[in-house]
Design an enzyme around this catalytic site. Structure first.
Site, PDB file in Angstrom:
ATOM      1  N   SER A 196      67.267  28.258  25.736  1.00 37.63           N
ATOM      2  CA  SER A 196      66.470  29.105  24.853  1.00 37.63           C
ATOM      3  C   SER A 196      64.976  28.880  25.069  1.00 37.63           C
ATOM      4  O   SER A 196      64.459  29.148  26.150  1.00 37.63           O
ATOM      5  CB  SER A 196      66.878  28.850  23.401  1.00 37.63           C
ATOM      6  OG  SER A 196      66.268  29.764  22.527  1.00 37.63           O
ATOM      7  N   ASP A 198      65.503  33.550  26.658  1.00 39.43           N
ATOM      8  CA  ASP A 198      66.860  34.089  26.797  1.00 39.43           C
ATOM      9  C   ASP A 198      67.071  35.361  25.984  1.00 39.43           C
ATOM     10  O   ASP A 198      68.185  35.879  25.909  1.00 39.43           O
ATOM     11  CB  ASP A 198      67.910  33.039  26.447  1.00 39.43           C
ATOM     12  CG  ASP A 198      67.930  32.678  24.974  1.00 39.43           C
ATOM     13  OD1 ASP A 198      66.859  32.684  24.347  1.00 39.43           O
ATOM     14  OD2 ASP A 198      69.013  32.361  24.445  1.00 39.43           O
ATOM     15  N   GLU A 238      66.975  34.230  10.350  1.00 45.96           N
ATOM     16  CA  GLU A 238      66.495  32.881  10.078  1.00 45.96           C
ATOM     17  C   GLU A 238      65.005  32.842  10.385  1.00 45.96           C
ATOM     18  O   GLU A 238      64.496  33.642  11.176  1.00 45.96           O
ATOM     19  CB  GLU A 238      67.248  31.842  10.915  1.00 45.96           C
ATOM     20  CG  GLU A 238      67.168  32.039  12.403  1.00 45.96           C
ATOM     21  CD  GLU A 238      68.028  31.055  13.173  1.00 45.96           C
ATOM     22  OE1 GLU A 238      68.602  30.142  12.558  1.00 45.96           O
ATOM     23  OE2 GLU A 238      68.121  31.199  14.407  1.00 45.96           O
ATOM     24  N   ASP A 253      61.830  35.325  23.391  1.00 39.40           N
ATOM     25  CA  ASP A 253      61.900  34.011  24.008  1.00 39.40           C
ATOM     26  C   ASP A 253      62.644  34.130  25.336  1.00 39.40           C
ATOM     27  O   ASP A 253      63.164  35.207  25.668  1.00 39.40           O
ATOM     28  CB  ASP A 253      62.541  33.001  23.055  1.00 39.40           C
ATOM     29  CG  ASP A 253      63.999  33.296  22.743  1.00 39.40           C
ATOM     30  OD1 ASP A 253      64.447  34.433  22.994  1.00 39.40           O
ATOM     31  OD2 ASP A 253      64.695  32.396  22.252  1.00 39.40           O
ATOM     32  N   ARG A 305      72.412  20.621  24.383  1.00 41.93           N
ATOM     33  CA  ARG A 305      71.118  20.900  24.987  1.00 41.93           C
ATOM     34  C   ARG A 305      70.431  19.587  25.316  1.00 41.93           C
ATOM     35  O   ARG A 305      70.485  18.648  24.521  1.00 41.93           O
ATOM     36  CB  ARG A 305      70.243  21.731  24.045  1.00 41.93           C
ATOM     37  CG  ARG A 305      69.106  22.469  24.718  1.00 41.93           C
ATOM     38  CD  ARG A 305      68.353  23.337  23.727  1.00 41.93           C
ATOM     39  NE  ARG A 305      69.149  24.419  23.182  1.00 41.93           N
ATOM     40  CZ  ARG A 305      68.688  25.348  22.353  1.00 41.93           C
ATOM     41  NH1 ARG A 305      67.423  25.320  21.976  1.00 41.93           N
ATOM     42  NH2 ARG A 305      69.473  26.302  21.902  1.00 41.93           N
ATOM     43  N   LYS A 325      72.032  36.670  16.640  1.00 44.76           N
ATOM     44  CA  LYS A 325      70.668  37.193  16.731  1.00 44.76           C
ATOM     45  C   LYS A 325      70.467  37.888  18.067  1.00 44.76           C
ATOM     46  O   LYS A 325      71.052  37.507  19.080  1.00 44.76           O
ATOM     47  CB  LYS A 325      69.654  36.074  16.538  1.00 44.76           C
ATOM     48  CG  LYS A 325      69.789  34.888  17.469  1.00 44.76           C
ATOM     49  CD  LYS A 325      68.817  33.802  17.061  1.00 44.76           C
ATOM     50  CE  LYS A 325      68.968  32.548  17.916  1.00 44.76           C
ATOM     51  NZ  LYS A 325      70.237  31.841  17.629  1.00 44.76           N
TER      52      LYS A 325
END
Length: 630
Positions: free
Chosen positions: A175, A336, A435, A334, A76, A449
């Site tokens: 993300s 994505d 998390e 979020d 990223r 997730k």
């Protein structure tokens, strides 16, 4: 912002190099030559040529002599020219490395042409372009490629890996990072994000396959290739069918009768149409979207940054919409679609924005209740819930009462998802994993997730609580604390000007007063340290042999101190990091009803840990906004 993909054609790269006056720095000049020879993108090539013309050697060293490293969460970075950033060259290099690694593991032409890989992308600048370049690399190596031709939420990619039995999955997304960034996540054959050894091996293969092949640039291969397929029409009904199976008929009936409505924002991301379909399948009332944020927009114009962890700032427009529509619950994904945030209006007219740990307490409780409804003879002793070492221990408290097995693990979903798959293969039932930064896995429909599935479950729980108990999510959270004990967490980050300062702080913690000795107390013996876990050295004093059971990594610093009074604090820093991230929690017992006292004790103990262990003034540390980049 968008990269112009026209090829630089005024002069050949070889001839162009002859005209350049380079720096006389051997390493830098080699990287300049490589970039000029390799890059066919006119915009990024021009950035490098302009810096050479200006003799901005320092900027060129930063961009060309450093490389984005591939890890368990992929890569990223900012979108610009350079090996330290995201651009056509770096994406092709990553694709070539992943492809070469898969070729060594699966040398059979039949295997890769039948099973293949899946590639998806989000709504950021260049995401579609990067996904096409990756597809070209794999097609040129005779892989079947399932390339989504439209933006999809990240959960669609691991779901496709599992559903179509693919060899791997890749999604182009950054993300919740700022608009300047993009990234790449990689999912392995089991549908989970890659972990060691695969992440390290992929990084090695990328380094060994840096020169882009000419064929890697030719997107004409995507026009009519027999091994290329858009999996959207196959995956769409399968994904929502799986999501619906997690909702027992009695919950669907409750949803259908409930009058509860929900405000929703995807924060300018891709998830709105998929959330709309999820609510339709769950028989929930149609979502009321925040109009300014419902469509994908790579500029994220209404947000400082598109991160649900920003709380009230991220949900500002959603709160305005909720008050206009007289709605009491807000849901947010979020950009994505793999994380979930939520807020609820309390009886005093104030918005309660749930923390990631508070949503986990609600969803963890709901996972148990749903399992009991779905299963004729529920055996909770065979069930698992998983979280990370820096997240709340509320699930551990639930496990002590309800009888399921609690598993604590390393930071990040790659580790949790792979551990969940191991436990599932041994006959366990994995109910829930999470998390603290708003990532939730409800069941094992896909091993990662999923903010869409989590939102559907939370909305269903809210309808059930209102219809059957006439209570809110806030009231249910209080019930959970009454039953299992009050839990509250603080997260804070301190920064230094130099990474060596951080290294020295950890060294002092491991030699506190005398060599090899850790701190034993805070506040002049008022609170004693009961256990120490150091995953840098492999120490864990909670076991008779004092050996850690979680993975040890000498390259990072992770120390957890367990104190009296149910207080636990973890400090962690990556290799060469100039930050220390602190997660501190107080876990009360069910009989401890003075929650305000526990809250005050948490703050008092955390401040003492910071002052006595970190010594911010002596070490020149400054407090920074906490951000979880896992």
């Amino acid at each position: 912002m968008s990269i112009n993909v026209e090829r630089h054609t005024a002069i050949s790269p070889v001839e162009l190099l002859k005209t350049l006056e380079l720096s006389n720095d051997e390493e830098l000049d080699l990287n300049i030559r490589n970039w000029v020879l390799w890059d066919r993108n006119e915009a990024t090539l021009a950035q490098v040529l302009s810096a050479v013309h200006d003799q901005d050697w320092e900027a060129l060293r930063i961009r060309l002599c450093h490389r984005l490293s591939f890890g368990s969460t992929g890569i990223r970075g900012g979108m610009r020219a350079g090996f330290d950033s995201l651009n056509d060259v770096v994406i092709i290099q990553a694709a070539q490395g992943i492809c070469a690694y898969l070729l060594d593991i699966y040398p059979s032409l039949q295997k890769r042409s039948q099973s293949g890989v899946v590639i998806g992308y989000d709504g950021r600048y260049n995401s579609k372009r990067f996904s096409q370049l990756m597809a070209a690399v794999f097609l040129n190596n005779d892989f079947r490629v399932y390339l989504f031709r439209r933006m999809v939420p990240t959960p669609f990619v691991p779901y496709t890996v599992v559903a179509l039995k693919c060899l791997a999955g890749m999604v182009i997304t950054a993300s919740h990072n700022p608009k300047e960034d993009n990234g790449l996540k990689v999912f392995w054959t089991n549908g989970a994000q890659v972990t060691t050894p695969h992440d390290k091996r992929i990084n090695e293969y990328i380094i060994n396959h840096l020169e882009p092949k000419p064929s890697s640039w030719e997107l004409s291969v995507l026009e009519d290739h027999p091994l290329l397929e858009d999996p959207y029409r196959r995956i769409y009904p399968l994904y929502f069918g799986s999501l619906k199976k997690l909702l027992p008929p009695v919950y669907l009936e409750t949803n259908e009768c409930s009058q509860l409505r929900f405000i929703y924002t995807p924060l300018h991301g891709v998830a709105y149409p998929y959330m709309r379909e999820a609510f339709y399948q769950a028989r929930l009332k149609p979502l009321i979207p925040v109009p300014e944020q419902k469509e994908p927009d790579p500029e994220f114009p209404t947000l400082v940054r598109p991160n649900p962890e920003d709380g009230k700032e991220a949900l500002r427009l959603a709160i305005v919409k909720a008050e206009a529509e007289h709605c009491t619950i807000i849901l947010a994904n979020d950009p994505d679609g793999d994380r979930l945030a939520a807020a609820e209006l309390d009886p005093r007219g104030r918005w309660k924005i749930f923390t990631g740990n508070e949503l986990a307490a609600l969803l963890g409780w709901w996972a148990v209740e749903s399992y009991k409804v779905r299963t004729p003879k529920p055996a909770l002793g065979n069930c698992i819930m998983i979280t990370t070492m820096i997240s709340s221990k509320i699930l551990a408290a639930m496990a002590r009462v309800e009888g399921f097995i609690f598993v604590e693990g390393m930071v990040g979903f790659p580790w949790m998802a792979n551990r969940a798959l191991e436990l599932q293969s041994s006959g366990r039932t994995v109910l829930f994993a999470y998390e603290d930064c708003f990532g939730y896995m409800f069941g094992m429909t896909l091993p990662d997730k999923d903010g869409i599935a989590a939102a559907t479950q939370l909305a269903t729980m809210a309808c059930y609580l209102r219809s059957h108990r006439n209570i809110t999510l806030i009231e249910k959270l209080r019930e959970i604390y009454h039953t299992y004990g009050y839990h509250e967490m603080i997260s804070v980050t301190y920064s230094a000007e130099d990474a060596d300062v951080i290294t020295e702080i950890y060294s002092q913690l491991r030699n506190f007063g005398e060599e090899g000795s850790y701190p034993k107390c805070i506040l002049e013996n008022e609170f004693e340290v009961v256990h120490i876990r150091d995953l840098t050295t492999g120490l864990d004093t909670s076991f008779p042999d004092k050996k850690a059971r979680l993975p040890v990594n000498p390259e990072t610093n992770i120390i957890t101190f367990t104190f009296t009074h149910g207080y636990v604090v973890s400090m962690r820093s990556a290799a060469n990091d100039f930050r220390i991230k602190i997660n501190a929690e107080i876990a009360g017992l069910p009989e401890e009803k003075e929650w305000e006292e526990l809250h005050d004790k948490l703050n008092r103990m955390t401040n003492a840990v910071i002052e006595e262990f970190l010594k911010p003034e002596d070490n020149g540390l400054t407090q920074a906004p906490y951000a979880n980049y896992s």
